[in-house]
Enzyme design. Structure first.
Site, mmCIF file in Angstrom:
data_model
loop_
_atom_site.group_PDB
_atom_site.id
_atom_site.type_symbol
_atom_site.label_atom_id
_atom_site.label_comp_id
_atom_site.label_asym_id
_atom_site.label_seq_id
_atom_site.Cartn_x
_atom_site.Cartn_y
_atom_site.Cartn_z
ATOM 1 N N ASP A 78 41.589 29.748 17.305
ATOM 2 C CA ASP A 78 40.478 30.689 17.135
ATOM 3 C C ASP A 78 39.620 30.580 18.392
ATOM 4 O OD1 ASP A 78 38.377 32.213 16.139
ATOM 5 O OD2 ASP A 78 38.182 31.092 14.257
ATOM 6 N N GLU A 120 31.868 27.245 17.454
ATOM 7 C CA GLU A 120 31.436 28.591 17.848
ATOM 8 C C GLU A 120 29.932 28.787 17.754
ATOM 9 O OE1 GLU A 120 33.009 31.771 15.415
ATOM 10 O OE2 GLU A 120 33.589 30.408 13.823
ATOM 11 N N HIS A 127 39.630 28.314 7.480
ATOM 12 C CA HIS A 127 38.370 27.648 7.137
ATOM 13 C C HIS A 127 38.706 26.544 6.144
ATOM 14 C CE1 HIS A 127 35.384 30.461 8.987
ATOM 15 N NE2 HIS A 127 36.495 31.184 9.060
ATOM 16 N N HIS A 177 34.200 25.692 12.116
ATOM 17 C CA HIS A 177 34.926 25.322 10.902
ATOM 18 C C HIS A 177 36.166 24.503 11.196
ATOM 19 C CE1 HIS A 177 37.492 28.847 12.004
ATOM 20 N NE2 HIS A 177 36.339 29.334 12.418
ATOM 21 N N GLU A 180 33.620 30.589 21.785
ATOM 22 C CA GLU A 180 34.325 29.741 20.813
ATOM 23 C C GLU A 180 35.596 29.152 21.418
ATOM 24 O OE1 GLU A 180 35.782 31.931 17.407
ATOM 25 O OE2 GLU A 180 36.043 30.095 16.229
ATOM 26 N N ASP A 187 36.604 38.205 19.290
ATOM 27 C CA ASP A 187 37.027 36.977 18.614
ATOM 28 C C ASP A 187 38.475 37.185 18.178
ATOM 29 O OD1 ASP A 187 37.212 34.666 17.022
ATOM 30 O OD2 ASP A 187 35.130 34.844 16.353
HETATM 31 CO CO CO Z 1 36.609 32.991 15.958
#
Ligand code: CO
Length: 298
Positions: free
Chosen positions: A96, A189, A164, A156, A283, A85
């Site tokens: 992300d 994700e 977040h 998120h 993700e 990640d």
């Molecule tokens: Co991530």
């Protein structure tokens, strides 16, 4: 969001995509986790960007938030299910993205379960759809493949300098009413497991972030806090990044502990699947458009 900010989000997405793909060749049996994390973080720097958070390499029943400790000697095992990640920061804009690689060759159905759930969620997200409905889409997709979604992990909302940003996308159906709006940016994700379907905190914490960069008063921790503010702001950082700069294990761990205890810092413990099941994750970071969404990390 103005067009300059959106350009930065697109740039952060593009770099994340490139590095994600390039990093896959590092995921081989026997490779050191620390070398992988540091190589990926170096690749990010070479793109002229910053890591939005420490590269995490979570293996088998560890679902998320594991990054190697300073001088870790852990390596990829023969049959590991590896989740990488990573995130990119460009002018405050964040991306992300994550992928899973199953080195055993026996868990393709499990890795496909989170990948297919992600693709289905991306196809379904559009203005007016609620985050709770998308949780239902993810849950249904993973269950129909014979696995469980991880119920206490979620996607998120992302805003500039805020990884977040308050709104979650659950991985199970909920009545959460927030509806996607054009211009929203979210990390989606899905996590799938053959275990119990939720995660618990481990004692090990390698990732931290500052709550309030302005309120550091303690003398011993101040230097470290100032370094964190200057280099990471409120974005997550790894203990090993601080060790590299300040050398002393005792000083660094005492300062981090002090800052945790006075609630200046939050820790992100490694998360393990409660039934010790294998966990897969994919993700993307998406931008909600007029009539759908676009994966910025595609
Ligand atoms: Co991530």
């Amino acid at each position: 969001m103005d067009s300059t900010e959106l350009d930065s989000f697109r740039q952060a997405g593009k770099i994340a995509s490139k590095i994600r793909e390039e990093s896959k060749r590092l995921i081989i049996v026997g490779e050191s986790l620390l070398d992988i994390a540091e190589t990926v973080e170096q690749m990010i720097k070479e793109e002229g960007a910053n890591a939005a958070f420490p590269v995490t390499i979570s293996i088998n029943d560890i679902a998320a938030h594991y990054t190697p400790e300073f001088e870790s000697s852990l390596a990829i095992g023969e049959k590991d299910l590896v989740k990488v990640d990573l995130g990119i920061e460009v002018n405050g804009a964040l991306s992300d993205t994550a992928y899973s690689i199953d080195l055993s060759g026996e868990n393709e159905a499990l890795t496909n379960a989170s990948l297919n759930a992600l693709e289905l969620a991306i196809k379904t997200i559009k203005p007016g759809v609620s985050v709770g409905e998308i949780g239902g889409v993810i849950e249904q997709s993973i269950r129909s493949a014979g696995f469980k979604p991880i119920s206490n992990l979620s996607g998120h909302m992302i805003k500039s300098n805020e990884l977040h940003a308050g709104i979650d996308i659950p991985n199970i159906k909920t009545s959460d009413p927030y509806q996607f709006k054009e211009g929203d940016i979210f990390a989606v994700e899905p996590f799938a497991t053959n275990g119990a379907g939720h995660v618990e905190d481990l004692e090990q914490v390698e990732i931290f972030s500052l709550y309030m960069p302005s309120s550091i008063k303690m003398r011993q921790s101040r230097k470290i806090a100032e370094y964190v503010v200057k280099n990471y702001g409120t974005l997550p950082f790894a203990e090993r990044w601080i060790r590299k700069e300040f050398k002393s294990r005792l000083l660094v761990s005492a300062a981090l502990r002090e800052m945790l205890q006075s609630h200046l810092l939050r820790g992100y413990p490694a998360l393990r699947e409660v039934g010790r099941g294998l966990v897969s994750q994919f993700e993307h970071t998406i931008l909600v458009t007029k009539d759908g969404c676009e994966a910025l990390t595609r």
